[in-house]
Motif scaffolding. Structure first.
Motif, PDB file in Angstrom:
ATOM      1  N   VAL A 215      52.061  42.255  42.362  1.00 59.97           N
ATOM      2  CA  VAL A 215      50.932  41.418  41.965  1.00 59.97           C
ATOM      3  C   VAL A 215      51.428  40.578  40.800  1.00 59.97           C
ATOM      4  O   VAL A 215      51.858  41.124  39.778  1.00 59.97           O
ATOM      5  N   HIS A 216      51.379  39.236  40.948  1.00 57.50           N
ATOM      6  CA  HIS A 216      51.992  38.390  39.929  1.00 57.50           C
ATOM      7  C   HIS A 216      51.241  37.069  39.768  1.00 57.50           C
ATOM      8  O   HIS A 216      50.984  36.372  40.748  1.00 57.50           O
ATOM      9  N   GLY A 217      50.882  36.747  38.523  1.00 53.58           N
ATOM     10  CA  GLY A 217      50.392  35.421  38.173  1.00 53.58           C
ATOM     11  C   GLY A 217      48.916  35.161  38.374  1.00 53.58           C
ATOM     12  O   GLY A 217      48.410  34.151  37.905  1.00 53.58           O
ATOM     13  N   ILE A 218      48.207  36.025  39.061  1.00 51.98           N
ATOM     14  CA  ILE A 218      46.789  35.780  39.326  1.00 51.98           C
ATOM     15  C   ILE A 218      45.940  36.228  38.144  1.00 51.98           C
ATOM     16  O   ILE A 218      46.400  36.975  37.281  1.00 51.98           O
ATOM     17  N   ILE A 219      44.695  35.776  38.127  1.00 53.37           N
ATOM     18  CA  ILE A 219      43.715  36.241  37.149  1.00 53.37           C
ATOM     19  C   ILE A 219      42.665  37.022  37.920  1.00 53.37           C
ATOM     20  O   ILE A 219      42.154  36.552  38.939  1.00 53.37           O
ATOM     21  N   SER A 220      42.358  38.214  37.450  1.00 50.69           N
ATOM     22  CA  SER A 220      41.366  39.060  38.093  1.00 50.69           C
ATOM     23  C   SER A 220      40.176  39.216  37.165  1.00 50.69           C
ATOM     24  O   SER A 220      40.329  39.655  36.026  1.00 50.69           O
ATOM     25  N   LEU A 221      38.995  38.855  37.648  1.00 49.86           N
ATOM     26  CA  LEU A 221      37.771  38.992  36.863  1.00 49.86           C
ATOM     27  C   LEU A 221      36.847  39.976  37.555  1.00 49.86           C
ATOM     28  O   LEU A 221      36.439  39.760  38.693  1.00 49.86           O
ATOM     29  N   ASP A 222      36.549  41.050  36.865  1.00 47.90           N
ATOM     30  CA  ASP A 222      35.635  42.071  37.367  1.00 47.90           C
ATOM     31  C   ASP A 222      34.511  42.237  36.359  1.00 47.90           C
ATOM     32  O   ASP A 222      34.618  43.032  35.429  1.00 47.90           O
TER      33      ASP A 222
END
Length: 167
Positions: free
Chosen positions: A156-163
Motif C-alpha cells: 500500500v503506497h501513496g494513497i490517503i485513507s480517510l475513515d
C-alpha cells in the motif's frame, strides 16, 4: 486537507478567514519550518522535499489546522489498460456492490483527484498493490477503508485513507 506532488522547492501560501490570526506554527516542530507573514491573514512557508505537515493557526491544533500531504512527482504509473489493474481516475467512484474485493496479482491504482467511497478488501490472497495519489474515503457506516487479512506480498503506497469516526 490538501495534497499534491512536487519536485524541488515549493512555497505554500495559506490564508485563514475566520478571525484575526494571533500566530501560526508548522508541525511537526522538529522540521523547524518558519512561516512568514505575507499580508492580512496569509502566511507562506517553503518545503524542500515531500513532507506531511500541519499548518496550525492561533494555538488550536484541533479546529484551526490545515493538514498538507505532499509527495514526490509520481513515476511508474500503471497503464489504465493493463491486465489486472483497476484504474480510478479523477472523480468520485464506488465499487459495484459497495466493496472492492481484490484477488491475487491485482493492482488498485487511484490517480490524484480520485476518491473511492468503497472499502477495499484483500483477503486470503497474494501479490496485491494499492497505490497512487488518490483518496479512499468511507462514510461512518462502512467498514475500514482497507482491510488486509491472511494475505502476503501486499503493498500500500501513496494513497490517503480517510475513515471518519461513527456518529
Amino acid at each position: 486537507m490538501c495534497y499534491y506532488d512536487f519536485d524541488g522547492t515549493v512555497e505554500i501560501p495559506a490564508q485563514y478567514w475566520n478571525e484575526t490570526v494571533s500566530g501560526v506554527q508548522i508541525h511537526p516542530l522538529s522540521y523547524n519550518i518558519s512561516p512568514k507573514h505575507a499580508r492580512n491573514n496569509t502566511y507562506t512557508f517553503e518545503l524542500t522535499s515531500a513532507s506531511n505537515v500541519v499548518f496550525q493557526v492561533s494555538d488550536n491544533i484541533f479546529f484551526n489546522a490545515l493538514h498538507i500531504f505532499t509527495n514526490p512527482i509520481e513515476k511508474d504509473i500503471p497503464s489504465a489498460n493493463a491486465t489486472d489493474v483497476f484504474d480510478f481516475g479523477p472523480g468520485v467512484h464506488s465499487a459495484p456492490g459497495g466493496v472492492l474485493n481484490v484477488t491475487a496479482g491485482q493492482t488498485i491504482y487511484l490517480a490524484g483527484g480520485a476518491v473511492l467511497t468503497s472499502p477495499i478488501h484483500v483477503l486470503n490472497t497474494t501479490n496485491v498493490a494499492i497505490r497512487g495519489r488518490g483518496v479512499i474515503y468511507n462514510t461512518p457506516t462502512t467498514s475500514q477503508s482497507v482491510d488486509i487479512e491472511y494475505s502476503s506480498g501486499v503493498v500500500v503506497h501513496g494513497i490517503i485513507s480517510l475513515d471518519p469516526a461513527p456518529s
